[in-house]
Write an enzyme that holds these catalytic residues in place. Structure first.
Site, PDB file in Angstrom:
ATOM      1  N   SER A 178       0.839  -1.190   0.000  1.00 39.69           N
ATOM      2  CA  SER A 178       0.000   0.000   0.000  1.00 39.69           C
ATOM      3  C   SER A 178       0.885   1.255   0.000  1.00 39.69           C
ATOM      4  CB  SER A 178      -0.973  -0.052   1.177  1.00 39.69           C
ATOM      5  OG  SER A 178      -2.031   0.860   1.019  1.00 39.69           O
ATOM      6  N   HIS A 223      -7.782  -5.817   0.542  1.00 35.90           N
ATOM      7  CA  HIS A 223      -6.587  -4.972   0.532  1.00 35.90           C
ATOM      8  C   HIS A 223      -5.464  -5.578   1.373  1.00 35.90           C
ATOM      9  CE1 HIS A 223      -4.367  -1.333  -0.208  1.00 35.90           C
ATOM     10  NE2 HIS A 223      -4.221  -1.100   1.088  1.00 35.90           N
TER      11      HIS A 223
END
Length: 253
Positions: free
Chosen positions: A90, A227
């Site tokens: 990320s 995610h």
């Protein structure tokens, strides 16, 4: 300069060091399982951002470049002359990418760049309609975090913990919100993207945009999950890292 680098699982016989950058709001503990999974394949070193855990009370970084500057400024803590690969998830993928660019400009490109849970850096990260984090209330920021399913729900239901975990998240979100991609020479090293097939922020097509950033080899691995998919696939991820670094033994023939 601060103590930026941690090591949970040293592997002095590994031929390559792996420098890992955590996600927004994250700390080195988020990579403990990954470190254990890859040790021996590589010698893992983890970046500890200021303002959390044992660096609580230190001022947060304000820009991606601040983190890159600081990590390169403590190079002796993670660079012992062996090839260095970079891994980031990320926000960490963005920081690993900018570090790769700097190392390449210095004439010592990384052995490989692993980017996880992040769309190509030339694409906007902030979803359409979402306000910049500087304008978001705590409640709005918490709802955004819940949408990524990366934080234990117990934290959200414990008011006494919110003042501890929310400030580093807000600071790191600002880094991502205010990151400005700039055109530059393509990397020479392999770039390996990893993404979850149900990530609400990163489509497979967006993950494949990383291919634009290298003139070396590129691959994209799509794994089940949202995610935060990494911990469900650690043996596979370790195999991906090993495959990208075939000369990983430091032992002499």
């Amino acid at each position: 300069m601060g103590d930026w680098i941690r090591c949970f699982h040293p592997a002095p016989a590994a031929g390559t060091r792996l420098l890992c950058f955590p996600h927004a709001g994250g700390s080195v503990s988020a990579y403990h399982a990954l470190s254990a999974a890859v040790t021996g394949v590589v010698d893992p070193r983890l970046v500890q951002y200021p303002g959390r855990q044992d660096r609580y009370g230190e001022p947060f970084a304000e820009r991606a470049g601040d983190v890159v500057d600081a990590v390169l400024g403590v190079r002796s803590q993670w660079d012992d002359g062996r090839p260095v690969a970079l891994f980031g998830h990320s926000m960490g993928a963005l920081l690993a990418f900018e570090t790769a660019r700097r190392l390449t400009a210095e004439g010592r490109p990384p052995a490989a760049l692993f980017v996880s849970g992040r769309r190509g850096p030339s694409l906007p990260w902030r979803p359409a309609g979402r306000r910049p984090v500087r304008e978001m209330s705590d409640a709005e920021l918490i709802e955004d975090m819940k949408g990524l399913s990366g934080t234990d729900n117990e934290l959200f239901s414990s008011p006494e913990l919110i003042p501890l975990f929310l400030p580093p998240v807000r600071a790191d979100y600002r880094i991502v919100d205010e990151y400005e991609y700039r055109e530059g020479p393509r990397l020479d090293c392999p770039v390996i993207a990893l993404t979850g097939d149900a990530d609400p922020r990163v489509t497979v097509e967006a993950a494949r945009v990383w291919e634009r950033e290298t003139q070396g080899a590129f691959s994209c691995h799509v794994l089940t999950g949202g995610h935060f998919f990494l911990d469900d696939h650690l043996p596979y991820v370790a195999d991906v890292i090993a495959a990208a670094l075939p000369d990983r033994s430091a032992a002499t023939p």
